[in-house]
Enzyme design. Structure first.
Site, PDB file in Angstrom:
ATOM      1  N   ASP A 149      -9.023  -5.949  -4.343  1.00 50.32           N
ATOM      2  CA  ASP A 149      -8.500  -4.806  -3.581  1.00 50.32           C
ATOM      3  C   ASP A 149      -9.445  -3.609  -3.723  1.00 50.32           C
ATOM      4  O   ASP A 149      -9.621  -3.085  -4.819  1.00 50.32           O
ATOM      5  CB  ASP A 149      -7.113  -4.443  -4.111  1.00 50.32           C
ATOM      6  CG  ASP A 149      -6.379  -3.415  -3.250  1.00 50.32           C
ATOM      7  OD1 ASP A 149      -7.055  -2.646  -2.536  1.00 50.32           O
ATOM      8  OD2 ASP A 149      -5.146  -3.387  -3.310  1.00 50.32           O
ATOM      9  N   HIS A 189      -7.026  -6.086   0.103  1.00 49.24           N
ATOM     10  CA  HIS A 189      -6.012  -5.145   0.577  1.00 49.24           C
ATOM     11  C   HIS A 189      -5.656  -5.491   2.029  1.00 49.24           C
ATOM     12  O   HIS A 189      -5.561  -4.630   2.894  1.00 49.24           O
ATOM     13  CB  HIS A 189      -6.561  -3.713   0.487  1.00 49.24           C
ATOM     14  CG  HIS A 189      -5.510  -2.643   0.515  1.00 49.24           C
ATOM     15  ND1 HIS A 189      -4.830  -2.244  -0.614  1.00 49.24           N
ATOM     16  CD2 HIS A 189      -5.025  -1.878   1.523  1.00 49.24           C
ATOM     17  CE1 HIS A 189      -3.990  -1.274  -0.305  1.00 49.24           C
ATOM     18  NE2 HIS A 189      -4.077  -1.043   1.000  1.00 49.24           N
ATOM     19  N   SER A 239       0.843  -1.201   0.000  1.00 51.65           N
ATOM     20  CA  SER A 239       0.000   0.000   0.000  1.00 51.65           C
ATOM     21  C   SER A 239       0.880   1.253   0.000  1.00 51.65           C
ATOM     22  O   SER A 239       1.679   1.432  -0.911  1.00 51.65           O
ATOM     23  CB  SER A 239      -0.966  -0.061   1.192  1.00 51.65           C
ATOM     24  OG  SER A 239      -1.981   0.906   1.070  1.00 51.65           O
TER      25      SER A 239
END
Length: 279
Positions: A231, A259, A100
């Site tokens: 995600d 995610h 991320s």
């Protein structure tokens, strides 16, 4: 063994390592407002069988210095922190995995510190600004609504409930969500930090130094891009876009992945990282 490492401006970064220091080093860089223990022990343990694993708390997370109000900083400063962690462990060059926002930091390392890298794995992230980006709707509306509640005052129990709810959305809708697994993780993170209240500093950090996407075409470090098809933050084709920008980059999609790092993805993700590190 855990330790504190001094970064720029006297910031203290908490870090720990696992595995044989004689093995090749592998640095884990977590996402925004996420402490080092967000990397699950089971996943880290798989990598530690053959690598010297290093993870750390970003500034304003965990046990690291919390001082954004007095000393605001940019996301680019977090890349300098990652280099400071390598220095603190006496590591000249490392394999790096960034998730991320950690993947944004990883891209900055690719551009500014390639001499410190063996390989790079970019996980659940998007390209630096500036390159032609694919059209997409952005994070899911449900997630955007929840992010409006970031930093709101809550007691400890309510804060843990909020974080678990957040992880359930991040997990996506394919891999079953194990609430107990993520609740244990957040309870540990809060115990580690000594508080359940943390200002979401990284959401307020300066992003002006991130308009460098066009420079990714100059990268020569072997790079693996891992994309989660479920995600809700950086959905496809964000990973594909990065892989097209970086020469020779490999793209991998882990079925069902969102995610988050539930136990179901530990095996295939660790296998991919280790295979890439053997290049």
């Amino acid at each position: 063994m855990s330790r504190f490492i001094t970064a720029a401006d006297g910031v203290q970064l908490w870090a720990d390592d696992l595995g044989d220091p004689a093995h090749p080093p592998l640095l884990l860089i977590m996402g925004a407002n996420a402490a080092g223990y967000t990397w699950p022990d089971a996943f880290v343990g798989l990598l530690a069988e053959t690598h010297h694993m290093i993870r750390y708390d970003h500034r304003d997370t965990g046990k690291s210095t919390h001082a954004f109000a007095e000393n605001p900083y940019a996301i680019t400063d977090l890349a300098a922190d990652a280099v400071a962690v390598l220095d603190g462990f006496g590591v000249e060059k490392a394999h790096v995995v960034g998730m991320s926002m950690g993947g944004i930091v990883g891209q900055l390392l690719l551009l500014d510190h390639p001499d410190r890298l063996r390989t790079m794995t970019l996980l659940c992230t998007a390209a630096l600004f500036g390159a032609d980006s694919p059209e997409w709707a952005g994070p899911s509306p449900e997630l955007l609504a929840l992010w409006q509640e970031l930093g709101q005052p809550r007691d400890r129990a309510a804060e843990i409930d909020w974080r678990v709810r957040h992880w359930k959305i991040l997990n996506g809708g394919v891999i079953p969500f194990d609430e107990a697994e993520f609740r244990r993780m957040e309870e540990r993170i809060i115990e580690h930090a000594g508080t359940h209240t943390e200002f979401p500093a990284h959401a307020h950090a300066d992003t002006s130094g991130l308009v460098r996407g066009d420079e990714l075409t100059t990268v020569r470090i072997p790079t693996l891009v891992v994309q989660g098809p479920e995600d809700p933050v950086n959905p496809p084709p964000q990973g594909e876009h990065i892989a097209k920008l970086i020469p020779g980059a490999e793209l991998l999609e882990i079925p069902g992945m969102g995610h988050a790092l539930p136990s179901a993805v530990h095996g295939p993700l660790a296998e991919a990282v280790l295979k890439h590190a053997r290049l």
